[in-house]
Design an enzyme around this catalytic site. Structure first.
Site, PDB file in Angstrom:
ATOM      1  N   SER A  59       0.792  -1.236   0.000  1.00 50.28           N
ATOM      2  CA  SER A  59       0.000   0.000   0.000  1.00 50.28           C
ATOM      3  C   SER A  59       0.822   1.282   0.000  1.00 50.28           C
ATOM      4  O   SER A  59       0.252   2.353  -0.229  1.00 50.28           O
ATOM      5  CB  SER A  59      -0.939   0.014   1.198  1.00 50.28           C
ATOM      6  N   LYS A  62       0.403   3.377  -3.001  1.00 50.25           N
ATOM      7  CA  LYS A  62      -0.848   4.100  -3.275  1.00 50.25           C
ATOM      8  C   LYS A  62      -0.626   5.608  -3.326  1.00 50.25           C
ATOM      9  O   LYS A  62      -1.237   6.309  -4.128  1.00 50.25           O
ATOM     10  CB  LYS A  62      -1.900   3.759  -2.213  1.00 50.25           C
ATOM     11  N   TYR A 185      -3.047  -2.179 -10.598  1.00 52.77           N
ATOM     12  CA  TYR A 185      -2.983  -1.974  -9.145  1.00 52.77           C
ATOM     13  C   TYR A 185      -2.105  -3.032  -8.468  1.00 52.77           C
ATOM     14  O   TYR A 185      -1.222  -2.709  -7.664  1.00 52.77           O
ATOM     15  CB  TYR A 185      -4.404  -1.980  -8.569  1.00 52.77           C
ATOM     16  N   TYR A 234      -3.853   2.954   8.050  1.00 49.05           N
ATOM     17  CA  TYR A 234      -5.062   2.136   8.220  1.00 49.05           C
ATOM     18  C   TYR A 234      -5.931   2.715   9.346  1.00 49.05           C
ATOM     19  O   TYR A 234      -5.985   3.943   9.491  1.00 49.05           O
ATOM     20  CB  TYR A 234      -4.686   0.674   8.515  1.00 49.05           C
ATOM     21  N   VAL A 252       0.948  -3.836   3.888  1.00 50.16           N
ATOM     22  CA  VAL A 252       0.855  -5.118   4.589  1.00 50.16           C
ATOM     23  C   VAL A 252       2.121  -5.970   4.483  1.00 50.16           C
ATOM     24  O   VAL A 252       2.247  -6.978   5.164  1.00 50.16           O
ATOM     25  CB  VAL A 252      -0.359  -5.968   4.130  1.00 50.16           C
TER      26      VAL A 252
HETATM   27  N1  GLU Z   1      -1.897  -5.475  -2.411  1.00 51.17           N
HETATM   28  C1  GLU Z   1      -2.529  -5.380  -1.129  1.00 51.17           C
HETATM   29  C2  GLU Z   1      -4.036  -5.486  -1.291  1.00 51.17           C
HETATM   30  O1  GLU Z   1      -4.568  -4.947  -2.184  1.00 51.17           O
HETATM   31  C3  GLU Z   1      -2.152  -4.068  -0.513  1.00 51.17           C
HETATM   32  C4  GLU Z   1      -2.749  -3.943   0.845  1.00 51.17           C
HETATM   33  C5  GLU Z   1      -1.981  -3.061   1.758  1.00 51.17           C
HETATM   34  O2  GLU Z   1      -0.747  -3.060   1.773  1.00 51.17           O
HETATM   35  O3  GLU Z   1      -2.665  -2.358   2.502  1.00 51.17           O
HETATM   36  O4  GLU Z   1      -4.700  -6.131  -0.522  1.00 51.17           O
END
Ligand code: GLU
Length: 306
Positions: A59, A62, A185, A234, A252
């Site tokens: 993430s 992002k 993504y 989060y 994660v």
């Molecule tokens: N590729 C992970 C997902 O889409 C990223 C989640 C994350 O790191 O928060 O679930």
């Protein structure tokens, strides 16, 4: 007297309290006892633990894909597709996509990030992915690679993200088809880095882009920092902002970037970028040892975020 090394050692003990993410099979193989931190200012770097280990951005990417899309389209256009409000829901929640206001709440949750992936410049999957890897490569001054094993492992177990992507398409938020948006993504999540790369990315924000040739408008950098402060950690984002007080984004895989606009930590002075890797994560998704390290640093040193 506490110093960075002792704060690091104390935080490392908390790795035993977390677990490597297992819903992506390839991430479950990570050593839960691993812990490494890089701290970087414009002229000095401190490395704690095994900083040569590579892992995937997950993430953390992002915020970088948001920047590329926002630079390309302008923030006004992006806001038609994704908002900048925190949710308090889990990162892969689907629930609000069915509510009256079904626009993804922000680009830091999966629904927002998949929408952003569909908005990236370029027509093909390859071009869209490249728009972000090129931006990261400009920041780092080196090439980056996608960890194909992690990508495929997540692709073949992406039921939840696929469901989110279909709902986004049904609600008219996607600029490319379901399969392409999802693949872009997931490939971006699987970009491979080490903690030193994370620290350099964090320093990019801390210096408002002055540590590299990567181009991003000041407006987009500022919005990205605001998004990290309000939604980057989060469902711990509020507490992290209140008690640690740094814009930060975690993934994660156990990755975290944390941004110090101005501070002093041993030989590091001025803007500081912090990159953390600790795959033992807590139930909301943050590296347990990473949170402890950053919380202790912010208590012990004078660190300013805004
Ligand atoms: N590729 C992970 C997902 O889409 C990223 C989640 C994350 O790191 O928060 O679930």
């Amino acid at each position: 007297m506490e110093n960075l090394q002792t704060i690091f050692e104390q935080a490392k003990e908390l790795t035993a309290k977390g677990k490597a993410a297992s819903y992506i099979p390839a991430l479950a193989q990570a050593d839960p006892a691993a812990f490494a931190v890089s701290l970087m200012s414009m002229d000095y770097q401190i490395e704690l633990g095994d900083c040569s280990k590579t892992f995937t951005l997950q993430s953390v990417v992002k915020v970088l894909s948001f920047m590329v899309a926002a630079n390309h389209h302008g923030i006004e256009e992006i806001l038609k597709y994704v908002d900048v409000e925190p949710t308090g829901d889990s990162f892969n929640s689907i629930v609000r996509l069915e509510s009256k206001n079904n626009k993804p709440f922000n680009p830091m949750i999966n629904a927002g990030a998949i929408t952003i992936a569909s908005l990236l410049p370029g027509k093909s999957m390859f071009e869209k992915v490249k728009s972000v890897t090129q931006f990261i490569e400009k920041i780092l001054g080196k090439q980056v690679y996608i960890n194909n094993e992690v990508y495929l492992s997540e692709y073949h177990s992406a039921d939840y993200n696929r469901a989110i992507t279909y709902i986004l398409q049904a609600n008219g938020f996607l600029k490319s088809d379901v399969e392409q948006s999802l693949q872009v993504y997931l490939q971006l999540c699987a970009i491979s880095v080490n903690t030193s790369d994370l620290a350099k990315i964090a320093l990019y924000f801390a210096t408002n882009g002055k540590n590299s040739d990567a181009v991003c408008s000041k407006e987009v950098i500022n919005i990205s920092k605001a998004l990290m402060l309000t939604c980057g950690m989060y469902n711990f984002s509020g507490k992290f902002a209140a008690f640690v007080g740094l814009p930060a984004k975690s993934g994660v895989s156990g990755a975290i970037i944390a941004i110090v606009k101005d501070g002093e930590m041993e030989h590091l002075k001025g803007p500081i970028g912090i990159g953390v890797y600790g795959p033992a994560i807590d139930e909301v998704g943050n590296s347990v040892a990473g949170i402890e390290f950053l919380a202790k640093c912010s208590k012990h040193y004078d660190l300013f975020c805004l």
